[in-house]
Design a protein around this motif. Structure first.
Motif, PDB file in Angstrom:
ATOM      1  N   VAL A  33     -14.056 -35.510 -43.940  1.00 42.72           N
ATOM      2  CA  VAL A  33     -12.536 -35.707 -43.917  1.00 42.72           C
ATOM      3  C   VAL A  33     -12.117 -37.214 -44.359  1.00 42.72           C
ATOM      4  O   VAL A  33     -11.415 -37.493 -44.873  1.00 42.72           O
ATOM      5  CB  VAL A  33     -11.827 -35.239 -42.719  1.00 42.72           C
ATOM      6  CG1 VAL A  33     -10.384 -35.457 -42.668  1.00 42.72           C
ATOM      7  CG2 VAL A  33     -12.273 -33.537 -42.517  1.00 42.72           C
ATOM      8  N   LEU A  34     -12.674 -38.077 -43.490  1.00 48.45           N
ATOM      9  CA  LEU A  34     -12.765 -39.361 -43.843  1.00 48.45           C
ATOM     10  C   LEU A  34     -12.931 -40.000 -45.134  1.00 48.45           C
ATOM     11  O   LEU A  34     -12.359 -40.566 -45.682  1.00 48.45           O
ATOM     12  CB  LEU A  34     -13.667 -40.284 -42.630  1.00 48.45           C
ATOM     13  CG  LEU A  34     -13.229 -40.117 -41.019  1.00 48.45           C
ATOM     14  CD1 LEU A  34     -14.227 -40.911 -40.536  1.00 48.45           C
ATOM     15  CD2 LEU A  34     -12.014 -40.797 -40.949  1.00 48.45           C
ATOM     16  N   ASP A  35     -13.852 -39.530 -45.905  1.00 48.68           N
ATOM     17  CA  ASP A  35     -14.348 -39.536 -47.246  1.00 48.68           C
ATOM     18  C   ASP A  35     -13.299 -39.212 -48.084  1.00 48.68           C
ATOM     19  O   ASP A  35     -12.759 -39.893 -49.140  1.00 48.68           O
ATOM     20  CB  ASP A  35     -15.635 -39.088 -47.678  1.00 48.68           C
ATOM     21  CG  ASP A  35     -16.796 -39.667 -46.977  1.00 48.68           C
ATOM     22  OD1 ASP A  35     -16.695 -40.813 -46.528  1.00 48.68           O
ATOM     23  OD2 ASP A  35     -17.899 -39.119 -46.870  1.00 48.68           O
ATOM     24  N   GLN A  36     -12.783 -38.007 -47.879  1.00 47.93           N
ATOM     25  CA  GLN A  36     -11.649 -37.438 -48.551  1.00 47.93           C
ATOM     26  C   GLN A  36     -10.295 -38.181 -48.395  1.00 47.93           C
ATOM     27  O   GLN A  36      -9.646 -38.601 -49.247  1.00 47.93           O
ATOM     28  CB  GLN A  36     -11.369 -36.000 -48.329  1.00 47.93           C
ATOM     29  CG  GLN A  36     -10.404 -35.317 -49.193  1.00 47.93           C
ATOM     30  CD  GLN A  36     -10.673 -35.432 -50.657  1.00 47.93           C
ATOM     31  OE1 GLN A  36     -11.890 -35.335 -51.013  1.00 47.93           O
ATOM     32  NE2 GLN A  36      -9.750 -35.288 -51.530  1.00 47.93           N
ATOM     33  N   MET A  37      -9.855 -38.628 -47.304  1.00 47.49           N
ATOM     34  CA  MET A  37      -8.805 -39.426 -46.997  1.00 47.49           C
ATOM     35  C   MET A  37      -8.833 -40.915 -47.756  1.00 47.49           C
ATOM     36  O   MET A  37      -7.956 -41.252 -48.255  1.00 47.49           O
ATOM     37  CB  MET A  37      -8.655 -39.608 -45.397  1.00 47.49           C
ATOM     38  CG  MET A  37      -8.322 -38.629 -44.641  1.00 47.49           C
ATOM     39  SD  MET A  37      -8.239 -38.626 -42.918  1.00 47.49           S
ATOM     40  CE  MET A  37      -7.380 -40.292 -42.625  1.00 47.49           C
ATOM     41  N   ARG A  38     -10.160 -41.374 -47.639  1.00 48.19           N
ATOM     42  CA  ARG A  38     -10.293 -42.797 -48.377  1.00 48.19           C
ATOM     43  C   ARG A  38     -10.197 -42.561 -49.852  1.00 48.19           C
ATOM     44  O   ARG A  38      -9.635 -43.299 -50.720  1.00 48.19           O
ATOM     45  CB  ARG A  38     -11.717 -43.661 -48.029  1.00 48.19           C
ATOM     46  CG  ARG A  38     -11.828 -44.725 -48.476  1.00 48.19           C
ATOM     47  CD  ARG A  38     -13.439 -45.009 -49.051  1.00 48.19           C
ATOM     48  NE  ARG A  38     -13.492 -46.202 -49.653  1.00 48.19           N
ATOM     49  CZ  ARG A  38     -13.333 -46.381 -50.829  1.00 48.19           C
ATOM     50  NH1 ARG A  38     -12.685 -45.318 -51.721  1.00 48.19           N
ATOM     51  NH2 ARG A  38     -13.182 -47.472 -51.417  1.00 48.19           N
ATOM     52  N   SER A  39     -10.592 -41.452 -50.397  1.00 50.44           N
ATOM     53  CA  SER A  39     -10.745 -41.082 -51.849  1.00 50.44           C
ATOM     54  C   SER A  39      -8.928 -40.973 -52.094  1.00 50.44           C
ATOM     55  O   SER A  39      -8.659 -41.419 -53.323  1.00 50.44           O
ATOM     56  CB  SER A  39     -11.600 -40.064 -52.176  1.00 50.44           C
ATOM     57  OG  SER A  39     -11.467 -39.802 -53.420  1.00 50.44           O
ATOM     58  N   ALA A  40      -8.304 -40.270 -51.372  1.00 44.63           N
ATOM     59  CA  ALA A  40      -7.016 -39.936 -51.906  1.00 44.63           C
ATOM     60  C   ALA A  40      -6.250 -41.014 -51.495  1.00 44.63           C
ATOM     61  O   ALA A  40      -5.188 -41.526 -52.458  1.00 44.63           O
ATOM     62  CB  ALA A  40      -6.635 -38.733 -50.890  1.00 44.63           C
ATOM     63  N   LEU A  41      -6.421 -42.117 -50.603  1.00 42.85           N
ATOM     64  CA  LEU A  41      -5.754 -43.189 -50.549  1.00 42.85           C
ATOM     65  C   LEU A  41      -5.984 -44.098 -51.556  1.00 42.85           C
ATOM     66  O   LEU A  41      -4.997 -44.884 -52.217  1.00 42.85           O
ATOM     67  CB  LEU A  41      -5.975 -43.972 -49.085  1.00 42.85           C
ATOM     68  CG  LEU A  41      -5.407 -43.324 -47.957  1.00 42.85           C
ATOM     69  CD1 LEU A  41      -5.877 -43.933 -46.607  1.00 42.85           C
ATOM     70  CD2 LEU A  41      -3.863 -43.160 -48.081  1.00 42.85           C
TER      71      LEU A  41
END
Length: 346
Positions: free
Chosen positions: A187-195
């Motif tokens: 989830v953290l990796d996806q949040m960083r990628s999305a941001l």
């Protein structure tokens, strides 16, 4: 009804007011920290790009990126400050001259003398206006001080987060049970990628809008076209609302040139928004996270009412974070949808 029966309701009301008083300052502080983390994602992306494409380590790339950002910020503040001071002096002189000319013309007419203040009244009005101006200046300085403090906090939070992101990532994951930590990392990796993708899209939009604004205002002979282009680029960071705010100083400066110029500036802004909506935005949508406009506007209004300007600025990236959390933790994990980010009409 006894005093004891009223005590608990009164304590409950007092607790609600106390929590409400603490809620807004707490959320404001958290939003400033979130803005710092967003800035850290930006620095981390630039340093990572330099690390991959240049013979430099990540730490050296990080130092280079931070140095360039500081130099650009210092140069921009110096240029904009000098321009604002110069234009403020010119505008104040023009207003004084216009006021004196209007007063002299009115004194030529007999009926207007009874409405014009005499010298003592004029001095009293000047003193009152001076006191109001001093209060306004002090309030403005206080706001500038808070803004500078927030900018410093955002810079250092972003710099520390980008310098060693794994440290904070591991610390956050440690707060969750061991069986959930792998999912939390995803989830953290996806949040960083999305941001990161959202920031790329915003930077592309800001750059194009700023350049087109400067060129258009230069052709229209509006003062400070480069400065207004920079302001328009910075305000484009705020979706939907930013372009409207950027048009205000353009029209005000265009009025000093002429009414026709102000109308042309309004038409130019409408045309620019059309270009951004139908050309720039579709071009960058493959890089940027697509946010539903209604959801973004609703988040901006709610955050603006409850928190203020920092809430309006952070509403869009916060919406990105919330969308990732809902898609991964609710739609995918809870509802079992294998494609939580896709909508089907079958």
């Amino acid at each position: 009804m006894t005093f004891r029966s009223l005590l608990w309701p009164l304590l409950l009301v007092a607790l609600i007011f106390a929590v409400a008083d603490l809620f807004i300052p707490t959320v404001s502080v958290l939003l400033v920290v979130f803005a710092g983390l967003l800035f850290g994602v930006f620095i981390n992306g630039l340093a990572g790009f330099a690390d991959r494409h240049a013979p430099l380590s990540y730490r050296m790339s990080f130092m280079l990126v931070v140095t360039v950002i500081l130099l650009l910020f210092a140069g921009g503040v110096y240029y904009l400050g000098a321009q604002v001071v110069q234009r403020t002096d010119e505008l104040w002189s023009q207003l004084q001259t216009a006021s004196e000319d209007a007063t002299q013309r009115l004194k030529q007419y007999e009926f207007s003398k009874q409405y014009l203040p005499d010298s003592e009244q004029m001095q009293s009005m000047v003193r009152q206006q001076g006191d109001s101006a001093v209060s306004g200046v002090l309030g403005g300085l206080r706001s500038v001080g808070w803004a500078m403090t927030g900018a410093i906090v955002i810079f250092f939070v972003g710099a520390y987060a980008a310098y060693d992101p794994r440290l904070y990532r591991k610390g956050l994951v440690k707060l969750f049970p061991t069986q959930r930590r792998e999912r939390v990392l995803e989830v953290l990796d996806q949040m960083r990628s999305a941001l990161g993708r959202w920031i790329v899209g915003r930077v592309m939009s800001m750059t194009l809008v700023g350049v087109l604004t400067a060129i258009g205002l230069w052709f229209l002979n509006v003062p400070l076209p480069i400065t207004l282009g920079v302001v328009a680029a910075l305000l484009t960071f705020i979706p939907n609302i930013g372009p409207l705010l950027a048009a205000v100083p353009q029209v005000l400066l265009a009025l000093n040139v002429g009414t026709d110029t102000a109308i042309y500036v309004l038409v130019f802004n409408v045309a620019l928004q059309g270009i951004e909506s139908y050309l720039i935005t579709p071009m960058i949508q493959r890089h940027e996270v697509t946010l539903p406009p209604i959801l973004t506007i609703a988040a901006q209004l709610w955050m603006g009412i409850t928190v203020g300007i920092i809430g309006v600025m952070m509403a869009a990236p916060l919406t990105v974070v919330v969308m990732v959390l809902i898609q991964m933790l609710y739609i995918h994990d809870r509802l079992g949808d294998p494609n939580p980010g896709e909508l089907t009409t079958d």
